[in-house]
Design a protein around this motif. Structure first.
Motif, PDB file in Angstrom:
ATOM      1  N   VAL A  31       0.855  -1.182   0.000  1.00  0.00           N
ATOM      2  CA  VAL A  31       0.000   0.000   0.000  1.00  0.00           C
ATOM      3  C   VAL A  31       0.897   1.239   0.000  1.00  0.00           C
ATOM      4  O   VAL A  31       1.847   1.350   0.792  1.00  0.00           O
ATOM      5  N   ILE A  32       0.593   2.179  -0.894  1.00  0.00           N
ATOM      6  CA  ILE A  32       1.310   3.452  -0.941  1.00  0.00           C
ATOM      7  C   ILE A  32       0.296   4.580  -0.886  1.00  0.00           C
ATOM      8  O   ILE A  32      -0.890   4.378  -1.136  1.00  0.00           O
ATOM      9  N   ARG A  33       0.776   5.757  -0.553  1.00  0.00           N
ATOM     10  CA  ARG A  33      -0.091   6.941  -0.515  1.00  0.00           C
ATOM     11  C   ARG A  33       0.578   8.043  -1.319  1.00  0.00           C
ATOM     12  O   ARG A  33       1.765   8.360  -1.111  1.00  0.00           O
ATOM     13  N   GLY A  34      -0.165   8.628  -2.234  1.00  0.00           N
ATOM     14  CA  GLY A  34       0.351   9.744  -3.015  1.00  0.00           C
ATOM     15  C   GLY A  34       0.204  11.042  -2.245  1.00  0.00           C
ATOM     16  O   GLY A  34      -0.880  11.385  -1.776  1.00  0.00           O
ATOM     17  N   LEU A  35       1.320  11.771  -2.118  1.00  0.00           N
ATOM     18  CA  LEU A  35       1.321  12.994  -1.324  1.00  0.00           C
ATOM     19  C   LEU A  35       1.346  14.259  -2.173  1.00  0.00           C
ATOM     20  O   LEU A  35       0.747  15.266  -1.802  1.00  0.00           O
ATOM     21  N   GLU A  36       2.033  14.202  -3.310  1.00  0.00           N
ATOM     22  CA  GLU A  36       2.157  15.407  -4.130  1.00  0.00           C
ATOM     23  C   GLU A  36       2.549  15.002  -5.539  1.00  0.00           C
ATOM     24  O   GLU A  36       3.220  13.981  -5.753  1.00  0.00           O
ATOM     25  N   GLU A  37       2.165  15.811  -6.548  1.00  0.00           N
ATOM     26  CA  GLU A  37       2.470  15.533  -7.958  1.00  0.00           C
ATOM     27  C   GLU A  37       3.099  16.763  -8.586  1.00  0.00           C
ATOM     28  O   GLU A  37       2.629  17.895  -8.393  1.00  0.00           O
ATOM     29  N   ARG A  38       4.208  16.521  -9.329  1.00  0.00           N
ATOM     30  CA  ARG A  38       4.913  17.653  -9.938  1.00  0.00           C
ATOM     31  C   ARG A  38       5.762  17.157 -11.102  1.00  0.00           C
ATOM     32  O   ARG A  38       6.528  16.202 -10.950  1.00  0.00           O
ATOM     33  N   ASP A  39       5.618  17.787 -12.282  1.00  0.00           N
ATOM     34  CA  ASP A  39       6.452  17.527 -13.464  1.00  0.00           C
ATOM     35  C   ASP A  39       6.495  16.040 -13.817  1.00  0.00           C
ATOM     36  O   ASP A  39       7.566  15.470 -14.070  1.00  0.00           O
ATOM     37  N   GLY A  40       5.346  15.407 -13.807  1.00  0.00           N
ATOM     38  CA  GLY A  40       5.291  14.004 -14.184  1.00  0.00           C
ATOM     39  C   GLY A  40       5.804  13.052 -13.123  1.00  0.00           C
ATOM     40  O   GLY A  40       5.983  11.858 -13.403  1.00  0.00           O
ATOM     41  N   LYS A  41       6.071  13.537 -11.950  1.00  0.00           N
ATOM     42  CA  LYS A  41       6.523  12.699 -10.847  1.00  0.00           C
ATOM     43  C   LYS A  41       5.539  12.791  -9.684  1.00  0.00           C
ATOM     44  O   LYS A  41       4.856  13.798  -9.524  1.00  0.00           O
ATOM     45  N   ILE A  42       5.518  11.754  -8.877  1.00  0.00           N
ATOM     46  CA  ILE A  42       4.603  11.692  -7.733  1.00  0.00           C
ATOM     47  C   ILE A  42       5.413  11.379  -6.476  1.00  0.00           C
ATOM     48  O   ILE A  42       6.260  10.480  -6.473  1.00  0.00           O
ATOM     49  N   LEU A  43       5.154  12.141  -5.430  1.00  0.00           N
ATOM     50  CA  LEU A  43       5.787  11.897  -4.132  1.00  0.00           C
ATOM     51  C   LEU A  43       4.921  10.904  -3.365  1.00  0.00           C
ATOM     52  O   LEU A  43       3.769  11.191  -3.032  1.00  0.00           O
ATOM     53  N   VAL A  44       5.450   9.709  -3.109  1.00  0.00           N
ATOM     54  CA  VAL A  44       4.679   8.663  -2.468  1.00  0.00           C
ATOM     55  C   VAL A  44       5.409   8.174  -1.219  1.00  0.00           C
ATOM     56  O   VAL A  44       6.633   8.312  -1.093  1.00  0.00           O
ATOM     57  N   ILE A  45       4.637   7.594  -0.327  1.00  0.00           N
ATOM     58  CA  ILE A  45       5.193   6.976   0.879  1.00  0.00           C
ATOM     59  C   ILE A  45       4.689   5.553   0.976  1.00  0.00           C
ATOM     60  O   ILE A  45       3.509   5.281   0.715  1.00  0.00           O
ATOM     61  N   ASP A  46       5.599   4.652   1.328  1.00  0.00           N
ATOM     62  CA  ASP A  46       5.245   3.247   1.499  1.00  0.00           C
ATOM     63  C   ASP A  46       4.593   3.082   2.873  1.00  0.00           C
ATOM     64  O   ASP A  46       5.249   3.228   3.907  1.00  0.00           O
ATOM     65  N   CYS A  47       3.302   2.793   2.882  1.00  0.00           N
ATOM     66  CA  CYS A  47       2.556   2.691   4.142  1.00  0.00           C
ATOM     67  C   CYS A  47       2.858   1.408   4.905  1.00  0.00           C
ATOM     68  O   CYS A  47       2.478   1.301   6.083  1.00  0.00           O
ATOM     69  N   MET A  48       3.512   0.454   4.263  1.00  0.00           N
ATOM     70  CA  MET A  48       3.853  -0.787   4.949  1.00  0.00           C
ATOM     71  C   MET A  48       5.189  -0.648   5.680  1.00  0.00           C
ATOM     72  O   MET A  48       5.297  -0.944   6.869  1.00  0.00           O
ATOM     73  N   ARG A  49       6.222  -0.191   4.976  1.00  0.00           N
ATOM     74  CA  ARG A  49       7.536  -0.039   5.600  1.00  0.00           C
ATOM     75  C   ARG A  49       7.675   1.298   6.327  1.00  0.00           C
ATOM     76  O   ARG A  49       8.518   1.454   7.192  1.00  0.00           O
TER      77      ARG A  49
END
Length: 467
Positions: A13-31
């Motif tokens: 499971v991951i969570r998207g936090l922010e999107e910019r220039d074709g990239k997405i800032l995500v965090i791994d909710c498991m680790r």
């Protein structure tokens, strides 16, 4: 991907936090590691999921913030307030690291702890997840752990003071040997025994079991609180104690008599010396001299010894309303307890608690430090007195008790009127009145406080302070 939405793929499971220039800032909710930028193409195949799915996969269920106890709720909000400045800097790696370092320094915690709280909140997006978890007590011990606990209690926590290695050997001999004295096939190693001890060790249990309760109370007991001074909000509480002076005196013929006993009464509020007794004998004799000295006019006392005293330097001729003593035999006797018939309260402190009457203990140290530079070579005991080959200071004794008492009086006058009292809890009213940091000035101010009065009993003629 949408902001703050959860996405699932193969039990990850991951969570998207922010999107910019074709990239997405995500965090791994498991680790729950720090957020990373990833390309959109690398996240194909992830399906959106709900918060309940995250709870089910992580086996964590976040309670409602209002259902937490006040302490846990307060702690959760404190941790959120701590990491809140980082939330707006997630996209800037340099500023984020600088803010984490700054918060760790200000809160006096590690940077890893700050990152832990940050990742925990970003993964679940709920303040309640930051509340401290209740520790589950596991009292179920295995058979080996029960044997190790038995071995520690019997062989290590005992007056024999066995080492940990010896206690382990004796435990094996008692619990893991057959009738021929041979070890059985399976038994705990010494490393397991030592780990079990370190995991459950208690310093208080260690000292009491090996050295005894009396030794623990005298040498290893923690010092907590501010002593009896915390209850002295105004003058009127006198602390009594006695000590042997570090000097040898002689008689009129020049023969060595010994070391005199100094008994003193110190006001707990202002540290003013209310009176003293310099005698050859302790016990009730010195205590009687002390109480007579406390109620004596100090100007008349100094005049008898050829000392001119300003009345403001040592203005005390009353008896404190409360007398704080230790468990000395003279203070516990029926003769001293008769003083309660005058309306004076006597408080006996527990044994081995000198910090509860720190004012009088400090008085003895200061007074002897005052006369020490002037009486060197006159019978004063030096630090190396008991060492082999050291000079015998008894041969230098030349002062009589009367001469030494004159020196003591001058030291007490300096102690009362010229010694600066550091760290005294000054009130705003004291600062406005510009009260000097001397014991006599603080006592004079406290004597005029509301609630402090002088009581006179006409039938006995006794006068004492009442707070």
């Amino acid at each position: 991907m949408q902001k703050n939405k959860l996405y699932l793929k193969n039990d990850s499971v991951i969570r998207g936090l922010e999107e910019r220039d074709g990239k997405i800032l995500v965090i791994d909710c498991m680790r729950r590691t720090m957020p990373q930028w990833k390309k959109k193409a690398s996240l194909d195949g992830w399906e959106q999921c709900s918060q309940e799915t995250l709870y089910a996969i992580t086996n964590i269920e976040v309670p409602e913030i209002d259902s937490l106890c006040p302490e846990s709720r307060k702690k959760a909000y404190e941790r959120y307030t701590m990491i809140a400045p980082i939330l707006r800097l997630l996209s800037d790696e340099q500023k984020k690291c600088e803010m984490i370092s700054l918060i760790a320094a200000n809160e006096k915690i590690s940077k890893q702890t700050v990152r832990k709280y940050l990742c925990l909140y970003l993964s679940f997006q709920d303040i309640a997840i930051l509340a401290p978890k209740d520790k589950e007590s596991n009292t179920c011990l295995s058979k080996d752990e029960k044997n190790m606990r038995w071995g520690l209690n019997k062989y290590y926590f005992s007056y024999q003071k066995h080492s940990l290695k010896t206690a382990y050997t004796l435990m094996l001999k008692a619990k893991y040997c057959d009738g021929n004295g041979d070890l059985v096939a399976e038994y705990p190693t010494f490393h397991q025994f030592r780990y079990f001890y370190r995991k459950r060790k208690n310093r208080q249990t260690y000292f009491i079991s090996r050295n005894g309760l009396t030794n623990y109370q005298r040498n290893n007991r923690p010092l907590l609180g501010d002593g009896i001074q915390a209850y002295a909000k105004a003058p009127g509480m006198g602390m009594l104690d006695a000590t042997i002076c570090d000097i040898y005196l002689v008689n009129e013929s020049g023969g060595i008599i010994g070391r005199p006993i100094l008994t003193a009464c110190i006001d707990a509020y202002s540290s003013l010396c209310c009176g003293y007794a310099l005698t050859w004998e302790g016990g009730m004799y010195s205590l009687r001299q002390l109480m007579l000295n406390v109620v004596t006019d100090k100007q008349e006392l100094c005049r008898k010894h050829g000392i001119n005293l300003n009345s403001q330097e040592w203005d005390f001729s009353l008896c404190p309303g409360v007398l704080v003593t230790d468990q000395g035999t003279e203070y516990m006797s029926n003769c001293f307890e008769q003083i309660a018939e005058l309306g004076i309260k006597v408080v006996n402190l527990p044994v081995y608690r000198p910090e509860l009457k720190g004012s009088v203990e400090k008085f003895f140290s200061i007074i002897q430090d005052l006369f020490r530079p002037y009486l060197k070579g006159k019978g004063l005991i030096e630090p190396d007195f008991q060492e082999r080959g050291a000079h015998d200071c008894r041969k230098d004794a030349c002062l009589t008790l009367e001469q030494f008492e004159k020196v003591m009086i001058r030291c007490i006058i300096y102690y009362n009127s010229q010694r600066i009292i550091e760290n005294f809890p000054y009130t705003d009213d004291m600062l406005k009145s510009k009260i000097p940091p001397y014991a006599n000035e603080i006592f004079k101010y406290g004597r005029n406080l509301e609630g402090t009065k002088i009581v006179l009993r006409r039938e006995t003629g006794s006068i004492w302070w009442q707070c």
